[in-house]
Write a protein that holds these residues in place. Structure first.
Motif, mmCIF file in Angstrom:
data_model
loop_
_atom_site.group_PDB
_atom_site.id
_atom_site.type_symbol
_atom_site.label_atom_id
_atom_site.label_comp_id
_atom_site.label_asym_id
_atom_site.label_seq_id
_atom_site.Cartn_x
_atom_site.Cartn_y
_atom_site.Cartn_z
ATOM 1 N N PHE A 271 9.572 -5.721 31.404
ATOM 2 C CA PHE A 271 8.989 -6.101 30.115
ATOM 3 C C PHE A 271 9.428 -5.182 28.970
ATOM 4 C CE2 PHE A 271 5.270 -7.381 27.391
ATOM 5 C CZ PHE A 271 5.570 -8.739 27.391
ATOM 6 N N ARG A 272 10.728 -4.976 28.840
ATOM 7 C CA ARG A 272 11.242 -4.089 27.790
ATOM 8 C C ARG A 272 11.126 -4.755 26.416
ATOM 9 N NH1 ARG A 272 16.608 -1.023 30.228
ATOM 10 N NH2 ARG A 272 15.799 -0.687 32.343
ATOM 11 N N GLY A 273 10.563 -4.022 25.482
ATOM 12 C CA GLY A 273 10.343 -4.559 24.141
ATOM 13 C C GLY A 273 11.426 -4.150 23.163
ATOM 14 N N ARG A 274 11.572 -4.951 22.112
ATOM 15 C CA ARG A 274 12.531 -4.666 21.056
ATOM 16 C C ARG A 274 11.987 -5.240 19.755
ATOM 17 N NH1 ARG A 274 18.121 -3.903 20.056
ATOM 18 N NH2 ARG A 274 18.907 -5.101 18.284
ATOM 19 N N ALA A 275 12.184 -4.525 18.645
ATOM 20 C CA ALA A 275 11.753 -5.033 17.345
ATOM 21 C C ALA A 275 12.615 -4.423 16.251
ATOM 22 C CB ALA A 275 10.288 -4.709 17.086
ATOM 23 N N ILE A 276 12.919 -5.244 15.259
ATOM 24 C CA ILE A 276 13.608 -4.802 14.056
ATOM 25 C C ILE A 276 12.800 -5.297 12.871
ATOM 26 C CG2 ILE A 276 15.711 -4.948 12.658
ATOM 27 C CD1 ILE A 276 17.265 -5.458 15.238
ATOM 28 N N GLY A 277 12.471 -4.397 11.944
ATOM 29 C CA GLY A 277 11.667 -4.777 10.789
ATOM 30 C C GLY A 277 12.199 -4.164 9.518
ATOM 31 N N ILE A 278 11.817 -4.746 8.394
ATOM 32 C CA ILE A 278 12.279 -4.279 7.090
ATOM 33 C C ILE A 278 11.269 -4.678 6.021
ATOM 34 C CG2 ILE A 278 13.590 -6.371 6.529
ATOM 35 C CD1 ILE A 278 15.773 -4.524 5.356
ATOM 36 N N GLY A 279 11.264 -3.955 4.900
ATOM 37 C CA GLY A 279 10.354 -4.304 3.819
ATOM 38 C C GLY A 279 10.533 -3.397 2.610
ATOM 39 N N PRO A 280 9.847 -3.703 1.499
ATOM 40 C CA PRO A 280 9.976 -2.940 0.250
ATOM 41 C C PRO A 280 9.020 -1.749 0.203
ATOM 42 C CG PRO A 280 8.577 -4.824 -0.117
ATOM 43 C CD PRO A 280 9.007 -4.897 1.328
ATOM 44 N N GLN A 281 9.303 -0.816 -0.698
ATOM 45 C CA GLN A 281 8.395 0.292 -0.937
ATOM 46 C C GLN A 281 8.450 0.702 -2.404
ATOM 47 O OE1 GLN A 281 9.211 4.314 0.218
ATOM 48 N NE2 GLN A 281 11.414 3.974 0.488
ATOM 49 N N VAL A 282 7.359 1.324 -2.867
ATOM 50 C CA VAL A 282 7.292 1.875 -4.212
ATOM 51 C C VAL A 282 6.449 3.141 -4.140
ATOM 52 C CG1 VAL A 282 5.278 0.458 -4.795
ATOM 53 C CG2 VAL A 282 6.696 1.399 -6.631
ATOM 54 N N GLY A 283 6.826 4.178 -4.897
ATOM 55 C CA GLY A 283 6.112 5.442 -4.837
ATOM 56 C C GLY A 283 5.888 6.052 -6.209
ATOM 57 N N PHE A 284 4.790 6.794 -6.348
ATOM 58 C CA PHE A 284 4.424 7.421 -7.615
ATOM 59 C C PHE A 284 4.031 8.874 -7.371
ATOM 60 C CE2 PHE A 284 3.283 2.958 -7.616
ATOM 61 C CZ PHE A 284 3.814 2.480 -8.803
ATOM 62 N N ILE A 285 4.656 9.811 -8.097
ATOM 63 C CA ILE A 285 4.231 11.194 -8.104
ATOM 64 C C ILE A 285 3.145 11.338 -9.174
ATOM 65 C CG2 ILE A 285 4.951 13.588 -8.323
ATOM 66 C CD1 ILE A 285 6.342 12.091 -6.070
ATOM 67 N N ILE A 286 2.021 11.958 -8.812
ATOM 68 C CA ILE A 286 0.877 12.055 -9.728
ATOM 69 C C ILE A 286 0.597 13.531 -10.011
ATOM 70 C CG2 ILE A 286 -1.536 11.448 -10.097
ATOM 71 C CD1 ILE A 286 -1.152 9.260 -7.947
ATOM 72 N N PRO A 287 0.954 14.046 -11.200
ATOM 73 C CA PRO A 287 0.651 15.446 -11.523
ATOM 74 C C PRO A 287 -0.848 15.701 -11.473
ATOM 75 C CG PRO A 287 2.202 14.499 -13.098
ATOM 76 C CD PRO A 287 1.662 13.361 -12.283
ATOM 77 N N MET A 288 -1.229 16.867 -10.922
ATOM 78 C CA MET A 288 -2.629 17.252 -10.827
ATOM 79 C C MET A 288 -2.769 18.695 -11.308
ATOM 80 S SD MET A 288 -3.452 15.537 -7.093
ATOM 81 C CE MET A 288 -5.221 15.762 -7.200
ATOM 82 N N SER A 289 -3.983 19.132 -11.524
ATOM 83 C CA SER A 289 -4.229 20.494 -12.005
ATOM 84 C C SER A 289 -4.205 21.490 -10.853
ATOM 85 C CB SER A 289 -5.580 20.546 -12.712
ATOM 86 O OG SER A 289 -6.623 20.192 -11.813
ATOM 87 N N ASP A 290 -4.228 22.778 -11.207
ATOM 88 C CA ASP A 290 -4.336 23.869 -10.244
ATOM 89 C C ASP A 290 -3.178 23.916 -9.260
ATOM 90 O OD1 ASP A 290 -6.794 24.623 -11.366
ATOM 91 O OD2 ASP A 290 -7.869 23.173 -10.116
ATOM 92 N N GLY A 291 -1.976 23.557 -9.712
ATOM 93 C CA GLY A 291 -0.801 23.706 -8.873
ATOM 94 C C GLY A 291 -0.654 22.690 -7.766
ATOM 95 N N TYR A 292 -1.324 21.560 -7.864
ATOM 96 C CA TYR A 292 -1.227 20.516 -6.851
ATOM 97 C C TYR A 292 -0.660 19.238 -7.477
ATOM 98 C CZ TYR A 292 -3.774 23.175 -3.347
ATOM 99 O OH TYR A 292 -4.150 24.120 -2.432
ATOM 100 N N GLN A 293 -0.166 18.378 -6.613
ATOM 101 C CA GLN A 293 0.294 17.070 -7.060
ATOM 102 C C GLN A 293 -0.084 16.019 -6.027
ATOM 103 O OE1 GLN A 293 4.547 17.366 -7.458
ATOM 104 N NE2 GLN A 293 4.921 17.202 -5.265
ATOM 105 N N GLY A 294 -0.232 14.778 -6.490
ATOM 106 C CA GLY A 294 -0.545 13.678 -5.592
ATOM 107 C C GLY A 294 0.657 12.763 -5.429
ATOM 108 N N TYR A 295 0.647 12.007 -4.352
ATOM 109 C CA TYR A 295 1.711 11.029 -4.112
ATOM 110 C C TYR A 295 1.087 9.750 -3.581
ATOM 111 C CZ TYR A 295 5.732 8.699 -2.056
ATOM 112 O OH TYR A 295 6.689 7.778 -1.734
ATOM 113 N N LEU A 296 1.383 8.636 -4.231
ATOM 114 C CA LEU A 296 0.912 7.325 -3.807
ATOM 115 C C LEU A 296 2.119 6.481 -3.409
ATOM 116 C CD1 LEU A 296 -1.321 5.135 -3.541
ATOM 117 C CD2 LEU A 296 -0.842 4.548 -5.932
ATOM 118 N N ASN A 297 2.107 5.976 -2.195
ATOM 119 C CA ASN A 297 3.196 5.138 -1.703
ATOM 120 C C ASN A 297 2.625 3.847 -1.137
ATOM 121 O OD1 ASN A 297 4.989 4.215 0.838
ATOM 122 N ND2 ASN A 297 6.323 5.168 -0.683
#
Length: 336
Positions: A271-297
């Motif tokens: 029962f050997r499995g196989r899969a191939i997948g693909i899709g889009p992505q978008v990402g945003f860097i979010i500046p934050m205070s106190d030397g930190y940053q956020g990332y939304l993907n």
């Protein structure tokens, strides 16, 4: 010029979703340790030392026709089901520490993650074996529970636009696996995965490409007496930073089982499995205070080829917080 972004303080950002129920995959109960698509853009890029935090919401949908059989938990050892329709929703929560002290000339990190969530699964019929008669009609199960705990260690190196990494990851069973239920968020066994990755990132042009390959070895599931075969997987992503805070791109995966499933409960053979997948992505860097940053993907995957698996599609929403690189923390937040 686009500022070099070192937001991937979690080399295992997506590893949390390995805890997701994947009842459409090959392997025992349809659950494999590695969920394709875990690694993404800038996977091998070294990051700012310190603590980083991430949360990932994952929705997964899987479907297989009534003519397709799978081995699952549900009481009897190695129960075979005909056809399935499954969904899962999980919120993975992870924390990673990136060491400021070089190890073997590279940057060391260690992370740990777990995920509460809900899994639902329906089957057309349960059988006594691959050629057996149906002993029950359609069954459904829905469960809200906790995943295993997953941990990962990684080393990363950088030479200009080129970065490399190696990693090892495994799981600690949470104790919530129930062999009498169709729906489980955890595995019921321990597995190890090792691999290596590469990232090309040119901060001047904003071009980025990443690929991470690995192999998984699984121990026996003692409840089902079923041992998943060794699998090979590649996650890849390509993106373009249109500004220092915004990227778009595409991501994909290849999953190929290399050896047969074994054990008394492996009633469907190799029962050997196989899969191939693909899709889009978008990402945003979010500046934050106190030397930190956020990332939304936000990204999504759709299977375009499957073997001994159901066809799946998934949506991933990741939000991470980490220490900002010096050039980002010292630069004023851009004004609109």
């Amino acid at each position: 010029m686009i500022c070099k972004v070192s937001y991937r303080a979690l080399g295992l950002l997506g590893l949390a979703v390995a805890s997701m129920p994947t009842p459409a995959f090959a392997d025992a109960g349809g659950v494999g340790f590695w969920l394709p698509g875990i690694f993404g853009s800038l996977a091998a890029t070294p990051t700012v030392p310190g603590w980083a935090y991430a949360s990932i919401y994952l929705h997964l949908q899987a479907n297989a026709g009534a003519s397709q059989n799978f081995v699952t938990s549900n009481g009897a050892r190695g129960t075979v089901v005909a056809g399935l329709n499954a969904h899962g929703d999980a919120l993975a929560l992870g924390i990673t520490y990136v060491s400021p002290t070089p190890v073997l000339g590279g940057q060391a990190s260690f992370g740990i993650v777990t995920a509460p969530g809900n899994a639902g699964l329906g089957v057309d019929a349960t059988l006594t074996g691959p050629r057996g008669n149906a002993i029950t009609g359609a069954l459904t199960d829905n469960r809200t529970t906790l995943s295993d705990v997953y941990y990962q260690g990684a080393l990363k190196w950088n030479q200009g636009v080129h970065s490399e990494m190696v990693y090892i990851t495994s799981n600690i069973p949470s104790g919530t696996y129930d062999p009498n239920r169709l729906a489980n968020l955890n595995l019921g066994f321990v597995a190890w995965d090792v691999g290596a990755g590469y990232t090309y990132f040119d901060p001047k042009s904003g071009h980025e490409f990443s690929a991470v390959a690995g192999v998984t070895y699984n121990l026996m599931n003692p409840y089902l007496q079923y041992q998943n075969g060794i699998d090979f997987h590649v996650d890849w992503a390509a993106s373009q930073f249109l500004s220092k805070n915004f990227q778009i791109g595409v991501a994909g995966y290849l999953y190929q089982q290399l050896t047969d499933d074994t054990g008394p409960g492996a009633k469907l053979g190799g029962f050997r499995g196989r899969a191939i997948g693909i899709g889009p992505q978008v990402g945003f860097i979010i500046p934050m205070s106190d030397g930190y940053q956020g990332y939304l993907n936000i990204k999504g995957y759709k299977d375009i080829e499957v073997e001994n698996r159901a066809s799946t599609w998934s949506t991933w929403v990741t939000f991470a917080v980490s220490a900002a690189p010096p050039e980002a923390s010292s630069r004023p937040m851009p004004r609109k």
